[in-house]
Design an enzyme around this catalytic site. Structure first.
Site, PDB file in Angstrom:
ATOM      1  N   CYS A  65       0.837  -1.209   0.000  1.00 17.95           N
ATOM      2  CA  CYS A  65       0.000   0.000   0.000  1.00 17.95           C
ATOM      3  C   CYS A  65       0.868   1.254   0.000  1.00 17.95           C
ATOM      4  CB  CYS A  65      -0.927   0.002   1.212  1.00 17.95           C
ATOM      5  SG  CYS A  65      -2.047  -1.406   1.281  1.00 17.95           S
ATOM      6  N   ASP A  66       1.935   1.229   0.781  1.00 11.96           N
ATOM      7  CA  ASP A  66       2.894   2.323   0.836  1.00 11.96           C
ATOM      8  C   ASP A  66       3.485   2.537  -0.559  1.00 11.96           C
ATOM      9  OD1 ASP A  66       5.844   3.166   0.962  1.00 11.96           O
ATOM     10  OD2 ASP A  66       5.266   3.577   3.027  1.00 11.96           O
TER      11      ASP A  66
END
Length: 173
Positions: A65-66
């Site tokens: 997600c980062d």
């Protein structure tokens, strides 16, 4: 009751259940209500007239997600003023703000689906077992028609960044 899609996706190989419809290109983009912060909400209409790339992630505090959010933040510079990139997760708004500050992300708008899961249900990405949103990409044209959709089959995989960016660029030509 919202439609459930059992076995539509997995988390580390284990089946998960997604709630809501499976949208496709050509569908009208459903409206939704998400949080900009604890006191202010946003909806699809707040971005009317713009091309919208919606990057859905389970939580900004995880590796994929980062990376996904950072990648779209980098891509934003080349997409133009008529494009808005929204990252939607079930993270709390102040956690999203903290993450963006620490990551130097300033070209993506983070929005939280934590209160009502309105986005997750409307776009078919709400994970019943976790109450998080499943990784997905939606490109919506300036008239709020879905032009591109990618539902990930495995929660821990990366989306096709190039295809999403190309879908945005094709709407600008």
């Amino acid at each position: 009751m919202a439609q459930e899609r059992s076995g539509a996706a997995t988390f580390k190989g284990n089946p998960i259940t997604l709630i809501g419809p499976q949208l496709k290109a050509g569908d009208a983009a459903p409206d939704f209500t998400v949080s900009k912060n604890l006191l202010e909400d946003a909806s699809l209409q707040d971005y009317a007239g713009k091309i919208k790339l919606i990057s859905v992630v389970p939580s900004l505090d995880t590796g994929v997600c980062d990376a996904q959010t950072r990648r779209f933040n980098e891509e934003a510079a080349g997409l133009g003023e008529d494009v808005v990139i929204l990252t939607i997760s079930a993270d709390l708004p102040f956690a999203q703000a903290r993450w963006c500050g620490a990551a130097g992300v300033d070209s993506v708008i983070t929005l939280s689906d934590y209160k009502t899961r309105s986005f997750g249900e409307a776009y078919g990405v709400l994970i019943k077992e976790f109450q998080l949103d499943m990784r997905a990409i939606f490109v919506i044209d300036a008239n709020d028609t879905i032009a591109y959709v990618e539902y990930l089959g495995e929660m821990t995989e990366h989306p096709n960044y190039e295809a999403a960016v190309e879908a945005v660029k094709s709407l600008r030509s």
